[in-house]
Design an enzyme around this catalytic site. Structure first.
Site, short mmCIF file in Angstrom:
data_model
loop_
_atom_site.label_atom_id
_atom_site.label_comp_id
_atom_site.label_asym_id
_atom_site.label_seq_id
_atom_site.Cartn_x
_atom_site.Cartn_y
_atom_site.Cartn_z
N SER A 284 24.49 -82.74 17.73
CA SER A 284 24.38 -83.81 16.73
C SER A 284 25.57 -84.76 16.75
CB SER A 284 24.24 -83.24 15.32
OG SER A 284 23.01 -82.60 15.17
N THR B 15 26.64 -85.17 11.62
CA THR B 15 25.83 -86.39 11.56
C THR B 15 26.38 -87.41 10.56
OG1 THR B 15 23.92 -85.07 12.22
CG2 THR B 15 23.47 -87.26 11.33
N PHE C 5 27.10 -82.49 -4.38
CA PHE C 5 26.20 -81.71 -5.22
C PHE C 5 26.13 -80.22 -4.87
CE2 PHE C 5 24.56 -86.12 -4.89
CZ PHE C 5 24.81 -86.50 -6.20
N GLU D 246 20.17 -89.00 5.85
CA GLU D 246 19.87 -87.89 6.76
C GLU D 246 19.17 -86.74 6.04
OE1 GLU D 246 21.95 -84.67 9.78
OE2 GLU D 246 22.88 -85.12 7.87
N ASP E 33 16.99 -79.16 11.08
CA ASP E 33 17.73 -78.53 12.17
C ASP E 33 18.07 -77.07 11.86
OD1 ASP E 33 19.40 -78.85 14.69
OD2 ASP E 33 20.99 -78.35 13.28
N HIS F 262 16.88 -73.70 13.81
CA HIS F 262 17.82 -72.75 14.41
C HIS F 262 17.51 -71.31 13.95
CE1 HIS F 262 20.47 -75.30 16.67
NE2 HIS F 262 20.82 -76.03 15.63
N ASP G 269 18.04 -87.15 15.85
CA ASP G 269 19.18 -87.16 16.76
C ASP G 269 18.86 -86.38 18.04
OD1 ASP G 269 19.08 -84.86 15.23
OD2 ASP G 269 21.21 -84.80 14.79
N HIS G 270 18.07 -85.33 17.90
CA HIS G 270 17.72 -84.51 19.07
C HIS G 270 16.51 -83.66 18.74
CE1 HIS G 270 19.28 -81.08 16.93
NE2 HIS G 270 20.36 -81.77 16.65
N HIS H 179 18.84 -76.38 20.46
CA HIS H 179 18.25 -77.71 20.51
C HIS H 179 17.38 -77.83 21.76
CE1 HIS H 179 21.86 -79.41 18.04
NE2 HIS H 179 21.12 -78.55 17.37
ZN LIG Z 1 21.53 -78.08 15.44
#
Ligand SMILES: [Zn+2]
Length: 489
Positions: free
Chosen positions: A118, A181, A279, A320, A325, A329, A366-367, A444
């Site tokens: 990222s 990011t 937050f 974002e 992601d 994972h 992003d990927h 990824h």
């Molecule tokens: Zn990742």
């Protein structure tokens, strides 16, 4: 006698198949007219888009949405998931931004890695220069984790360009605000892991590389960043005093209530008071587990746009959805799809709150990830469920066990489970899909991602693009705004 029984069985079998067939056909025939209508509607919309968008249309604002790890398969599965949540079969549904008129495919590799991370990918989007994995908005000549002399490799980000050009600028994320990011929008660091002061390596202390947290509070805000909403108090709270001393008119938000009660029309009073909303201690919760004290991505999106739309200046806003992601994972499709659907709803809100003729909205990733959707499940098969065929029979693998249509090429080794009960829980939000290759964590993917765009300059996004071209294309859309401003003087 025997032939008669066989014949009766055959007859029974045929009539069952016929009933199933006729149900299916009824469904398709009912939809038959619609397929034709859809085609006409799509063409009408395309032709209208072409005629409504003059070549010199100027983008006043850009809202760039990033789905972290939002691969094309994630889009397909999420649209079916959201459609099925709404009582549809699912496949016919569109995520809101999938109705945007312009799309492109994006090549995501880093300057030194076929499969990217990222930091490198977001740096490419934000600076126009592809760079190494792990490096935050510095050029590809910068070695990861080498602080000495690194400042000379800083690449100006889109938001930094925005401060200079007197744009309002903001970043919204569900990750820590110091995570790779969001960091790539406002910071420069030889290593993405240097988020807080104590995360830095010795050579960062020695050669004077500031933490990403310090760069946000004492670098980006004074330079002109107007808004940052997200998580990561663990890295940022040491700097709250500094924030308040620098910006007595600034606005510090700590929970959902603070955000919802924020009157964007009157606070901050002064131009030089930025808004910082933190937050959660670490990343914000997944939408499926969200505690009430945390706002949703949609709530943050609403407040950020309300604020910028009310200030009457041109603005650049990056939003974002970070945790698609993380769910991938973990090999956990349910949360990845729910996060993607939340992103889509946030885009819809942004689209509703802004004007098509002045705001360019871009949605990309992003990927990719190793997420797959396969087998031959029937139309409308529950997207998180086990694969069933046209006759609604569970399809069995070579080992005699069921399988889900969603899976991962690699990830946490679960192995083939040896009980059918395991698969009975496939629709549970905590179910982990099966993996092909056992690794500590799912990785990824290296494949291209999609970009969807709408608004002035959106037509510039098309074909297969290098990821760093997104930056140059955004500037192109904006420079048209500058040119038309000069014309009108
Ligand atoms: Zn990742």
């Amino acid at each position: 006698m025997r032939p008669i029984i066989s014949f009766l069985f055959l007859l029974l079998n045929l009539s069952c198949t016929a009933i199933a067939d006729s149900l299916l056909k009824k469904h398709w025939y009912q939809q038959g007219d619609r397929w034709l209508n859809d085609k006409v509607q799509f063409l009408e919309a395309s032709i209208k888009t072409q005629s409504d968008t003059p070549d010199n249309a100027a983008a006043k604002n850009i809202i760039l949405f990033i789905g972290d790890g939002m691969s094309i398969t994630t889009l397909t599965a999420a649209r079916i998931w959201q459609g099925q949540q709404q009582g549809l079969l699912g496949e016919e549904h569109f995520l809101h931004f999938e109705t945007f008129p312009y799309t492109a495919l994006i090549k995501t590799y880093n300057s030194n890695q076929q499969t990217p991370d990222s930091a490198g990918t977001m740096s490419a989007i934000m600076t126009g220069v592809k760079t190494r994995a792990g490096v935050i908005s510095m050029g590809p000549e910068q070695d990861r984790t080498d602080c000495k002399g690194s400042a000379q490799h800083n690449q100006k980000t889109l938001l930094e360009w925005g401060y200079e050009q007197n744009f309002d600028t903001g970043i919204v994320t569900t990750a820590r605000l110091t995570h790779a990011t969001p960091a790539a929008t406002y910071a420069h660091s030889p290593d993405r892991v240097w988020e807080g002061d104590y995360d830095r390596h010795l050579n960062a202390y020695w050669y004077g590389c500031d933490s990403i947290a310090k760069q946000l509070i004492e670098g980006a805000f004074p330079a002109g960043l107007d808004l940052a909403l997200g998580g990561g108090a663990s890295r940022l709270e040491n700097y709250y005093d500094s924030f308040q001393q620098q910006f007595p008119a600034g606005h510090l938000l700590n929970n959902q209530r603070d955000l919802l009660e924020w009157n964007t029309a009157t606070q901050p009073q002064s131009e030089d008071g930025p808004v910082l909303g933190v937050f959660s201690s670490e990343h914000m919760d997944f939408e499926m587990d969200r505690r009430r004290e945390q706002p949703s991505l949609q709530q943050m999106t609403q407040k950020a746009i309300e604020y910028f739309e009310g200030r009457n200046k041109n603005y650049l806003l990056v939003i974002e959805s970070a945790r698609i992601d993380h769910a991938h994972h973990n090999g956990n499709a349910a949360r990845a799809l729910a996060e993607t659907a939340m992103l889509a709803d946030s885009v819809q809100l942004a689209d509703d709150m802004t004007k098509d003729d002045d705001t360019l909205i871009i949605v990309t990733a992003d990927h990719s990830h190793t997420f797959v959707m396969a087998g031959y499940p029937k139309r409308g098969n529950s997207i998180l469920g086990i694969s069933k065929n046209q006759k609604n029979e569970v399809v069995l693998a070579n080992d005699g066990m069921p399988y889900t249509s969603l899976g991962y090429a690699n990830g946490k080794a679960s192995g083939r489970k040896e009980s059918t009960e395991h698969f009975a829980s496939s629709e549970d939000k905590n179910f982990h899909q099966e993996v092909g290759i056992a690794l500590p964590l799912e990785t990824h993917g290296s494949d291209d991602v999609a970009l969807h765009a709408k608004g002035p300059g959106a037509y510039l996004f098309s074909g297969l693009m290098e990821q760093n071209e997104i930056f140059h294309t955004m500037l192109q859309a904006l420079s048209r705004a500058d040119m038309s401003a000069e014309d009108s003087q």
